[in-house]
Scaffold this motif. Structure first.
Motif, PDB file in Angstrom:
ATOM      1  N   THR A 256      -0.859  -8.255   3.684  1.00 10.56           N
ATOM      2  CA  THR A 256      -0.293  -8.267   2.458  1.00 10.56           C
ATOM      3  C   THR A 256       0.754  -9.450   2.854  1.00 10.56           C
ATOM      4  O   THR A 256       0.881  -9.891   3.963  1.00 10.56           O
ATOM      5  N   THR A 257       1.233 -10.095   1.570  1.00  2.00           N
ATOM      6  CA  THR A 257       1.894 -11.343   1.957  1.00  2.00           C
ATOM      7  C   THR A 257       3.454 -11.025   2.225  1.00  2.00           C
ATOM      8  O   THR A 257       3.946 -10.963   3.161  1.00  2.00           O
ATOM      9  N   THR A 258       4.238 -10.840   1.335  1.00  2.00           N
ATOM     10  CA  THR A 258       5.557 -10.756   1.342  1.00  2.00           C
ATOM     11  C   THR A 258       6.037  -9.393   1.210  1.00  2.00           C
ATOM     12  O   THR A 258       5.210  -8.510   0.703  1.00  2.00           O
ATOM     13  N   SER A 259       6.961  -8.958   1.954  1.00  2.00           N
ATOM     14  CA  SER A 259       7.598  -7.749   1.930  1.00  2.00           C
ATOM     15  C   SER A 259       8.224  -7.297   0.360  1.00  2.00           C
ATOM     16  O   SER A 259       9.006  -8.093  -0.006  1.00  2.00           O
ATOM     17  N   THR A 260       7.681  -6.060   0.110  1.00  2.00           N
ATOM     18  CA  THR A 260       8.174  -5.666  -1.314  1.00  2.00           C
ATOM     19  C   THR A 260       9.075  -4.389  -1.066  1.00  2.00           C
ATOM     20  O   THR A 260       9.460  -3.464  -2.002  1.00  2.00           O
ATOM     21  N   VAL A 261       9.349  -4.055   0.386  1.00  2.00           N
ATOM     22  CA  VAL A 261      10.045  -2.787   0.526  1.00  2.00           C
ATOM     23  C   VAL A 261      11.253  -2.863  -0.209  1.00  2.00           C
ATOM     24  O   VAL A 261      12.286  -3.664   0.114  1.00  2.00           O
ATOM     25  N   THR A 262      11.897  -1.527  -0.889  1.00  2.00           N
ATOM     26  CA  THR A 262      12.814  -1.338  -1.521  1.00  2.00           C
ATOM     27  C   THR A 262      13.955  -0.697  -0.501  1.00  2.00           C
ATOM     28  O   THR A 262      13.679  -0.014   0.610  1.00  2.00           O
ATOM     29  N   ASP A 263      15.112  -0.148  -0.955  1.00  2.00           N
ATOM     30  CA  ASP A 263      15.923   0.817  -0.105  1.00  2.00           C
ATOM     31  C   ASP A 263      15.861   2.053  -0.648  1.00  2.00           C
ATOM     32  O   ASP A 263      16.494   3.029  -0.139  1.00  2.00           O
ATOM     33  N   VAL A 264      15.099   2.375  -1.863  1.00  2.00           N
ATOM     34  CA  VAL A 264      14.926   3.504  -2.425  1.00  2.00           C
ATOM     35  C   VAL A 264      13.843   4.363  -1.650  1.00  2.00           C
ATOM     36  O   VAL A 264      12.670   4.231  -1.866  1.00  2.00           O
ATOM     37  N   VAL A 265      14.405   5.618  -1.088  1.00  2.09           N
ATOM     38  CA  VAL A 265      13.178   6.444  -0.301  1.00  2.09           C
ATOM     39  C   VAL A 265      12.741   7.408  -1.474  1.00  2.09           C
ATOM     40  O   VAL A 265      13.299   7.894  -2.144  1.00  2.09           O
ATOM     41  N   GLU A 311       6.730   0.306  -0.469  1.00  2.00           N
ATOM     42  CA  GLU A 311       6.530   0.315   0.901  1.00  2.00           C
ATOM     43  C   GLU A 311       5.140   1.147   1.418  1.00  2.00           C
ATOM     44  O   GLU A 311       4.903   2.007   0.631  1.00  2.00           O
ATOM     45  N   ILE A 312       4.637   0.427   2.291  1.00  2.00           N
ATOM     46  CA  ILE A 312       3.226   1.153   2.789  1.00  2.00           C
ATOM     47  C   ILE A 312       3.203   1.467   4.080  1.00  2.00           C
ATOM     48  O   ILE A 312       3.699   0.709   4.852  1.00  2.00           O
ATOM     49  N   GLN A 464     -14.023  -2.924  -1.006  1.00  2.00           N
ATOM     50  CA  GLN A 464     -13.013  -2.702  -0.118  1.00  2.00           C
ATOM     51  C   GLN A 464     -11.969  -3.744  -0.576  1.00  2.00           C
ATOM     52  O   GLN A 464     -10.477  -3.258  -0.816  1.00  2.00           O
ATOM     53  N   ALA A 465     -12.353  -4.878  -0.842  1.00  2.00           N
ATOM     54  CA  ALA A 465     -11.228  -6.232  -1.414  1.00  2.00           C
ATOM     55  C   ALA A 465     -10.644  -5.451  -2.710  1.00  2.00           C
ATOM     56  O   ALA A 465      -9.275  -5.771  -2.769  1.00  2.00           O
ATOM     57  N   ALA A 466     -11.367  -4.813  -3.415  1.00  2.00           N
ATOM     58  CA  ALA A 466     -10.635  -4.506  -4.970  1.00  2.00           C
ATOM     59  C   ALA A 466      -9.877  -3.254  -4.606  1.00  2.00           C
ATOM     60  O   ALA A 466      -8.692  -3.507  -5.250  1.00  2.00           O
ATOM     61  N   ILE A 467     -10.047  -2.360  -3.589  1.00  2.00           N
ATOM     62  CA  ILE A 467      -9.039  -1.517  -3.256  1.00  2.00           C
ATOM     63  C   ILE A 467      -7.866  -2.105  -2.737  1.00  2.00           C
ATOM     64  O   ILE A 467      -6.670  -1.370  -2.995  1.00  2.00           O
ATOM     65  N   TRP A 468      -8.231  -2.901  -1.796  1.00  2.00           N
ATOM     66  CA  TRP A 468      -7.087  -3.484  -1.016  1.00  2.00           C
ATOM     67  C   TRP A 468      -5.898  -4.277  -2.262  1.00  2.00           C
ATOM     68  O   TRP A 468      -4.912  -3.960  -2.056  1.00  2.00           O
ATOM     69  N   ASP A 469      -6.574  -4.845  -2.898  1.00  2.00           N
ATOM     70  CA  ASP A 469      -5.896  -5.586  -4.024  1.00  2.00           C
ATOM     71  C   ASP A 469      -4.988  -4.766  -4.992  1.00  2.00           C
ATOM     72  O   ASP A 469      -3.826  -5.060  -5.144  1.00  2.00           O
ATOM     73  N   GLU A 470      -5.850  -3.466  -5.186  1.00  2.00           N
ATOM     74  CA  GLU A 470      -5.060  -2.482  -6.089  1.00  2.00           C
ATOM     75  C   GLU A 470      -3.963  -1.973  -5.127  1.00  2.00           C
ATOM     76  O   GLU A 470      -2.827  -1.891  -5.990  1.00  2.00           O
ATOM     77  N   LEU A 471      -3.976  -1.795  -4.102  1.00  2.00           N
ATOM     78  CA  LEU A 471      -2.883  -1.131  -3.378  1.00  2.00           C
ATOM     79  C   LEU A 471      -1.963  -2.262  -3.309  1.00  2.00           C
ATOM     80  O   LEU A 471      -0.654  -1.698  -3.469  1.00  2.00           O
ATOM     81  N   ALA A 476       3.399  -3.936  -4.921  1.00  2.00           N
ATOM     82  CA  ALA A 476       4.440  -4.736  -5.617  1.00  2.00           C
ATOM     83  C   ALA A 476       5.258  -4.184  -6.563  1.00  2.00           C
ATOM     84  O   ALA A 476       6.313  -4.787  -6.973  1.00  2.00           O
ATOM     85  N   ALA A 477       4.640  -3.239  -7.489  1.00  2.00           N
ATOM     86  CA  ALA A 477       5.089  -2.682  -8.441  1.00  2.00           C
ATOM     87  C   ALA A 477       6.247  -1.438  -8.161  1.00  2.00           C
ATOM     88  O   ALA A 477       6.584  -0.939  -9.142  1.00  2.00           O
ATOM     89  N   GLY A 478       6.197  -1.296  -7.054  1.00  2.00           N
ATOM     90  CA  GLY A 478       7.326  -0.396  -6.540  1.00  2.00           C
ATOM     91  C   GLY A 478       6.728   1.102  -6.046  1.00  2.00           C
ATOM     92  O   GLY A 478       7.278   1.919  -5.842  1.00  2.00           O
ATOM     93  N   LEU A 479       5.379   1.201  -5.929  1.00  2.00           N
ATOM     94  CA  LEU A 479       4.745   2.317  -5.571  1.00  2.00           C
ATOM     95  C   LEU A 479       4.871   2.509  -4.030  1.00  2.00           C
ATOM     96  O   LEU A 479       4.872   1.612  -3.294  1.00  2.00           O
TER      97      LEU A 479
END
Lengths: 535, 407
Positions: A256-265, A311-312, A464-471, A476-479
């Motif tokens: 994954t590239t940049t971190s998209t982790v938010t503060d919301v648990v 966050e993953i 595999q690549a498609a599933i990774w892209d989707e994740l 990035a959209a906040g999941l």
């Protein structure tokens, strides 16, 4: 033949495969495979899931015939029409899923199909003498008069090995033998395997756990995208180099590239403990039941962690160390004895499965064919599974087939599921496309938390690549994503934070930016434990 | 050291003998207590054996089929075919021809079941139900075509029936002891006499088949392969065993057993084929097989119990009362044993059954006829259900096998 390290050129190789091609409708499973296995050695075949290892071993075991190429056993070229021919040539295979009859004794399972008889009755005494000889020679310990259903996984595997040796096998194929074992059983297995090799047996073992491979094998052949790419010895490479050979530079990486982790648990699991297995859904039909929870140790032991939006969180661990129970506890399938689970701040500990799913949990299950799909139902019906009251699929109390098919078509197009139409039954799809359909179904529901268990297990590189892209896109959209995987590169590459589970407890929290597969492997085997955040 | 632990350490054979002895003791106590001396008379024992044979053969058929992975609820239908073909051939050519044709009749039904379930992979239950519906229709049609009445054949003359045998010295020698009505001693004498006096050769054949089946299933290559297929056909397949062929054998032997039971019913126990003659014995056989844990020994015990409890109401004098007393005591013993093994559900059920039997025995003077007719069924099922330990059906029974279908 009991020479452990035969000199090159003196003994003919135990197995020699030259230019093997195997095509199935729509896929080339193996192309131009070349493999030389020296007699009396442990030869590892490594490769990613779906790289074509099992196809190759099935070719060698006579389960199907190669389209091109030659098989030479101990210097003699052979053609196998069925496993019976392979057995006659001294090849034995221990399948990943054990082939044992539970209500028969160990002795009966071993002699089945090759029973010595005396005056019309089975000569169990003669069979026992022969098995005792084998047990002594190869140092395998098992009580043969007990019922097979009482055996643990490691013992079952020993029965399978004895079964093969009883038929006179001198070449043993082990298909992912460690996948279902706990670390201690792995050690025992490797002791047994070394003893076999000391006695002149040739062992071919298929694996994708690199540390094990480096530890135990004499030679390693790497398979990538259906072909053999290199044969190396353990002293020439380290786990990192082997991993590179397996993945190959041209293949997509899970990074994954940049971190998209938010503060919301989004998900908060605190102090979750479970002692009793959920109803016998698992292992009842198959032969793999009974790993976790034996000996009074809890299935889940005071597990706490959080997953934030965007966050993953990856969970590493040898299968059977509580990952399944953790996922089922979050979903509400596994009863918990202590602790609480919060989703987006709300306590969901005592909610039903359905209410939890409504609250926004999406789930990619461990076993897509058993838990994820109705194999004989059309794709559009499979899209509805679990969401049969969602507005997009229903009209009043009725399922709206028209609406459902429209949604299914859109999802099929967006996720690149390769299928002629939404009406074909799910079993007609390849494993990768079945998995993409499940991902499509779960993502279409716009979950706030996605639990993804082995999302790319057994799928081809493209899927595999498609599933990774989707994740990555969803993240990035906040999941919030909880990722369970046996693929260490996938875990390290995708996760923002890594947990290791061992015997039901979270034994380590690692930063994927600095973690290596080797390090992770040590934590997974329970050799090192740390409760501290490494980052 | 408690009783169940000590019992657990005994071998199967020792346990069978121990169970048989305690059962005889219970019956003897009942006989002395109630004064119903006919309870263990040679006549009662002989009748019990005759009544047990069709149940045992149907259940044995079930064992062969289910051990090979095919659920066979068509036993009732195969039994029906056995009765008609048995009676027809006995009328035409004599007793043993009747037995042979009964077996063939049962196998015809089994062949349909085998082709449907094994070759065409039809759901086992659906095929079984179809055969059960079809079989009485076929026999009714055949009866109407061959004879002038649609519901029964003419009576089979004595000359056309299989004979009986009496072991000379044993039978007569024990007669006087039996008639002394000594505690236990006379009961043993009665049982031995019942099993040696005017016993049908076909009943003897059935006993041989039952005992032989244990040997075949647990001591021969054929038996091991058959059982392995009912457990895990894909394991057997991976070792070179032909699953389809073994399943055909299993189902056909199943039909042969049921056919033998049917022929016995029509030509030995009775002397003609009658519509609805089987009276659900195929299903009772199936239930006995289940509670006998898919083993010939357990099946024999269940079939014997059924035969005994069905024989008692047929005897002169009031034997249903003593039967209830016996059942009350038997269930009490079962309740204690299951309780000692901490199997509470069975223990409580047995205790309740025991209490009900005792109350009925003590309070009710004359039972309604319908109740008496239902008694053997109720007794057999209640005793077997509460006495059974952990039941272990063949793991793959009822599953459709597809060659190479393992993952």
């Amino acid at each position: 033949m009991s020479d452990t390290t035969p000199e090159h050129g003196t003994t003919p190789p135990a197995v020699e495969l030259r230019g093997i091609w195997k095509r199935f409708p729509g896929v080339i499973a193996n192309h131009d495979v070349n493999l030389t296995v020296r007699a009396g050695t442990i030869h590892a075949i490594v490769g990613e899931n779906g790289a074509g290892k099992s196809t190759l071993m099935n070719t060698l075991y006579g389960m199907h015939r190669p389209d091109e190429g030659t098989i030479t056993i101990a210097g003699r070229q052979v053609t196998f029409r069925s496993p019976t021919d392979a057995i006659a040539a001294g090849i034995g295979m221990v399948h990943q899923h054990f082939m044992l009859a539970d209500n028969l004794t160990v002795l009966e399972n071993i002699v089945l199909g090759a029973e010595p008889t005396h005056g019309g009755r089975i000569d169990f005494a003669a069979a026992k003498r022969r098995i005792d000889e084998l047990k002594d020679t190869y140092g395998i310990e098992i009580e043969v008069d007990q019922l097979t259903e009482h055996l643990g996984v490691g013992e079952r595997q020993r029965v399978e090995i004895l079964k093969v040796l009883y038929r006179g096998a001198r070449i043993l194929i082990l298909d992912e033998p460690t996948a279902v074992l706990v670390p201690q059983e792995v050690t025992e297995l490797f002791e047994n395997v070394r003893r076999l090799v000391d006695e002149g047996v040739t062992v071919i073992f298929i694996d994708h756990k690199l540390d094990e491979v480096l530890e135990v094998s004499d030679d390693i052949t790497v398979i990538r995208s259906g072909t053999t790419v290199a044969t190396v010895t353990p002293d020439e490479v380290d786990a990192r180099r082997l991993g590179e050979l397996m993945v190959g530079s041209e293949l997509p990486t899970p990074e994954t590239t940049t971190s998209t982790v938010t503060d919301v648990v989004e998900l908060s699991v605190s102090g979750v403990t479970a002692r009793h297995a959920a109803a016998a859904r698992h292992g009842a039909a198959g032969g793999t039941g009974g790993t976790a929870g034996s000996g009074g140790r809890p299935l889940l032991d005071d597990v706490s962690f959080e997953v934030r939006r965007g966050e993953i969180v990856g969970i590493a661990g040898v299968e059977g160390n509580g990952q399944l129970e953790l996922v089922e506890a979050i979903l509400g399938l596994q009863r918990i004895d202590a602790g609480s689970i919060h989703l987006a701040g709300d306590d969901i500990t005592s909610l039903s499965v359905r209410k939890r799913r409504h609250a926004g949990i999406g789930y990619i299950p461990f076993d897509r064919q058993r838990e994820g799909l109705l194999l004989t139902s059309p794709l559009w019906e499979n899209m509805i599974l679990g969401y049969d009251d969602a507005e997009r699929y229903v009209r009043g109390p009725w399922i709206a087939a028209g609406k459902a098919k429209t949604v299914a078509d859109a999802a099929i197009a967006r996720f690149g599921v390769k299928t002629p139409s939404n009406a074909v039954p799910a079993f007609a799809l390849s494993g990768g496309n079945q998995q993409k359909l499940i991902v499509a179904r779960e993502m279409t529901a716009n979950p706030s938390l996605l639990i993804a268990a082995h999302p790319t297990r057994g799928v081809d590189v493209g899927a595999q690549a498609a599933i990774w892209d989707e994740l990555r896109a969803a993240r990035a959209a906040g999941l919030a994503v909880l990722l369970i995987s046996a693929d260490l590169d996938e875990l390290i590459g995708l996760s923002d934070s890594l947990l290791v589970m061992f015997r039901g407890a979270v034994t380590a929290r690692l930063d994927p930016a600095t973690a290596t597969p080797t390090q992770l492997g040590m934590y997974m085997a329970g050799e090192v434990q740390s409760q501290e955040e490494v980052a | 050291m408690n009783v169940s632990e000590r019992l657990g350490s005994l071998s199967t054979a020792q346990r069978t003998v121990a169970t048989g002895c305690s059962l005889l003791l219970l019956i003897s106590i009942t006989r002395v207590w109630s004064g119903a001396d006919d309870l263990t008379s040679a006549g009662t024992v002989g009748a019990s054996l005759r009544l047990a044979v069709p149940i045992a053969m149907a259940g044995l058929g079930g064992i062969y089929a289910e051990r090979s992975g095919v659920v066979n609820i068509a036993l009732e239908g195969m039994l029906v075919l056995g009765t008609w073909f048995g009676a027809y051939a006995a009328l035409e050519w004599g007793g043993w021809a009747g037995i042979a044709f009964g077996i063939v009749g049962g196998m015809l039904g089994a062949l349909i079941h085998a082709v449907a379930t094994i070759t065409f992979k039809v759901d086992h239950i659906i095929s079984g139900v179809a055969i059960n519906i079809m079989a009485p229709g076929v026999t009714r049609f055949l009866t109407a075509t061959v004879y002038d009445r649609p519901t029964e054949t003419p009576t089979i003359p004595t000359a056309n029936r299989t004979g009986t045998f009496t072991v000379p010295l044993v039978s007569s020698g024990l007669e006087s002891i039996e008639h002394r009505h000594w505690f236990l001693v006379s009961d043993v004498a009665g049982v031995v006499r019942g099993l040696t006096t005017e016993v049908s050769w076909v009943a003897l054949l059935a006993v041989v088949v039952l005992v032989g089946s244990w040997f075949v299933l647990w001591r021969t290559r054929f038996g091991l392969r058959l059982r392995s297929i009912g457990e895990n056909p894909y394991a057997a397949e991976s070792l070179g065993v032909s699953v389809v062929r073994m399943q055909y054998y299993g189902v056909l032997i199943s039909g042969a057993c049921a056919g033998l039971g049917g022929a016995f019913l029509a030509t030995v126990q009775n002397s003609q084929y009658k519509e609805a003659q089987t009276g659900g014995r195929g299903f009772i056989g199936l239930a006995t097989m289940i509670f006998g844990n898919w083993r010939p020994g357990g099946l024999a015990a269940g079939a014997g119990l059924f035969g005994f409890s069905q024989a008692l109401p047929l005897r002169q004098g009031d034997l249903v009362g003593p039967l209830l007393l016996l059942v009350a005591m038997l269930l009490a013993v079962i309740a204690i044993r299951q309780g000692a093994a901490a199997r509470w559900r069975q223990a409580i059920a047995a205790a309740v059954g025991s209490a009900v039997s005792a109350i009925v025995y003590a309070q009710v003077d004359e039972l309604p006829k319908q109740f008496i007719q239902a008694t053997p069924y109720v007794v057999t099922l209640v005793v077997l259900a509460t006495a059974s330990q952990k039941l272990r059906p063949p793991a793959a029974a009822g599953q459709i096998y597809r060659r190479g279908g393992a993952h």
